[in-house]
Design a protein around this motif. Sequence first.
Motif, mmCIF file in Angstrom:
data_model
loop_
_atom_site.group_PDB
_atom_site.id
_atom_site.type_symbol
_atom_site.label_atom_id
_atom_site.label_comp_id
_atom_site.label_asym_id
_atom_site.label_seq_id
_atom_site.Cartn_x
_atom_site.Cartn_y
_atom_site.Cartn_z
ATOM 1 N N ILE A 298 0.859 -1.186 0.000
ATOM 2 C CA ILE A 298 0.000 0.000 0.000
ATOM 3 C C ILE A 298 0.892 1.232 0.000
ATOM 4 C CG2 ILE A 298 -1.753 1.289 1.279
ATOM 5 C CD1 ILE A 298 -2.592 -1.384 2.548
ATOM 6 N N PRO A 299 0.692 2.179 -0.916
ATOM 7 C CA PRO A 299 1.549 3.362 -0.953
ATOM 8 C C PRO A 299 1.225 4.336 0.172
ATOM 9 C CG PRO A 299 -0.164 3.547 -2.604
ATOM 10 C CD PRO A 299 -0.306 2.176 -2.002
ATOM 11 N N GLY A 300 2.070 5.361 0.276
ATOM 12 C CA GLY A 300 1.851 6.423 1.260
ATOM 13 C C GLY A 300 2.923 6.443 2.321
ATOM 14 N N LEU A 301 3.717 7.514 2.338
ATOM 15 C CA LEU A 301 4.885 7.598 3.219
ATOM 16 C C LEU A 301 4.700 8.523 4.407
ATOM 17 C CD1 LEU A 301 7.723 7.716 0.517
ATOM 18 C CD2 LEU A 301 6.706 5.730 1.661
ATOM 19 N N GLU A 302 3.512 9.141 4.534
ATOM 20 C CA GLU A 302 3.277 10.016 5.683
ATOM 21 C C GLU A 302 1.781 10.140 5.917
ATOM 22 O OE1 GLU A 302 4.745 13.963 4.863
ATOM 23 O OE2 GLU A 302 3.883 13.975 2.849
ATOM 24 N N VAL A 303 1.407 10.173 7.184
ATOM 25 C CA VAL A 303 0.000 10.310 7.531
ATOM 26 C C VAL A 303 -0.144 11.172 8.780
ATOM 27 C CG1 VAL A 303 -0.687 8.054 6.605
ATOM 28 C CG2 VAL A 303 -0.010 8.242 9.015
ATOM 29 N N SER A 304 -1.360 11.614 8.988
ATOM 30 C CA SER A 304 -1.782 12.145 10.284
ATOM 31 C C SER A 304 -3.014 11.365 10.707
ATOM 32 C CB SER A 304 -2.100 13.637 10.191
ATOM 33 O OG SER A 304 -3.174 13.860 9.280
ATOM 34 N N GLY A 305 -3.276 11.347 12.009
ATOM 35 C CA GLY A 305 -4.441 10.621 12.487
ATOM 36 C C GLY A 305 -4.440 10.531 13.998
ATOM 37 N N THR A 306 -5.121 9.537 14.520
ATOM 38 C CA THR A 306 -5.218 9.361 15.963
ATOM 39 C C THR A 306 -4.819 7.933 16.332
ATOM 40 O OG1 THR A 306 -7.565 8.819 15.720
ATOM 41 C CG2 THR A 306 -7.017 11.102 16.270
ATOM 42 N N ILE A 307 -4.263 7.780 17.526
ATOM 43 C CA ILE A 307 -3.865 6.458 17.988
ATOM 44 C C ILE A 307 -5.113 5.605 18.237
ATOM 45 C CG2 ILE A 307 -2.729 5.154 19.836
ATOM 46 C CD1 ILE A 307 -0.767 6.640 18.058
ATOM 47 N N ALA A 308 -5.116 4.400 17.644
ATOM 48 C CA ALA A 308 -6.247 3.486 17.798
ATOM 49 C C ALA A 308 -5.897 2.268 18.646
ATOM 50 C CB ALA A 308 -6.740 3.027 16.429
ATOM 51 N N ALA A 309 -4.623 1.875 18.679
ATOM 52 C CA ALA A 309 -4.189 0.716 19.464
ATOM 53 C C ALA A 309 -2.673 0.749 19.576
ATOM 54 C CB ALA A 309 -4.655 -0.591 18.817
ATOM 55 N N ARG A 310 -2.166 -0.075 20.458
ATOM 56 C CA ARG A 310 -0.726 -0.141 20.707
ATOM 57 C C ARG A 310 -0.273 -1.598 20.720
ATOM 58 N NH1 ARG A 310 -3.338 3.293 23.106
ATOM 59 N NH2 ARG A 310 -4.188 1.619 24.407
ATOM 60 N N GLY A 311 0.943 -1.816 20.208
ATOM 61 C CA GLY A 311 1.545 -3.130 20.315
ATOM 62 C C GLY A 311 2.257 -3.294 21.642
#
Length: 327
Positions: A60-73
Amino acid sequence: MNAALFTAPGGPEVIKVQRVPVPEPGPGEVLIRVAAAGLNRADVLQRQGHYNPPEGATQIPGLEVSGTIAARGRGVSEEFWPDGVEVCALLSGGGYAEFVAVSSAQVLHVPEGVSLEAAASLPEVACTVVSNLSHTVQTHPGQWVLVHGGSGGIGSFALQYLRELGAHTIATGSGEEKLAWARAHGAQHTIDYRTEDFVQRVKEITAGAGADVILDVVGAKYLAANVDALAVGGRIVTIGFTGGTRGELDLRALMNKQGGIFSVALRSRPEEEKAAIIASVGQRVWPLVEAGRIRTDVDRVFGLHQADQAHAYFDSGEHRGKVLLRV
């Protein structure tokens, strides 16, 4: 989840939105619910079949995003990365989707005063500029820096960053509109490469000394001319190849300049190097963004299902600033 994928090498028509599984965050990773993704030249090269993702990375392409944390490893602090906190991230891929998993070391909180959507325009350009100008060629105050493509996304960000470093800036471009854009973003001198010899103009501007640093997005076409424009002890850092990947160089000319040529791809760097770059961006750039000293300009925003239209617009060369996908 929905994701925009390249179904074959080619033009914007090969981009299709498909249903794919939501990624699971691994140890040390966070899962980001994507608000927006930035479109970059590297995405276009990947679409054309010229820039494949690193081994093990998503297609899947795309090298930068903004957003919100949904889960953590496993091993990621919930206190520092709580659900819903607004972030932006540097990726190896996966940004054109509703969710993306990425190392928490490649994530930054959204700077104060920047909208969540606009924050998607920051990670790739900031990391590219800082890693090359500060880490690779170690630009210092008072040095002369030539920025090719001063009206582009990388160029206009680099000019602002160099201004804050205290460097002297020269930018190339084509036409007064683009040159005016470069000046508005920090260029002290501009050169129209269509009507002027940039080597001669650089020497005139620097009283014969030449440029201490050259940030080059052209590649092979400018190789020999860049060396000619270089000051003694100068450094060229090449981050793009719009003018080709193969060229000839008289090594004696480079030796006489006691110069160096560097080229390092950000996407393929090891995670620990990307983490160090992200940390440096947070320290060097985020305070300047929050103070309004450095900005990115969002030209146009398309929906995820309009990713083909976004690429067509990007390919047209009409954009001034970042093109985003609203996810």
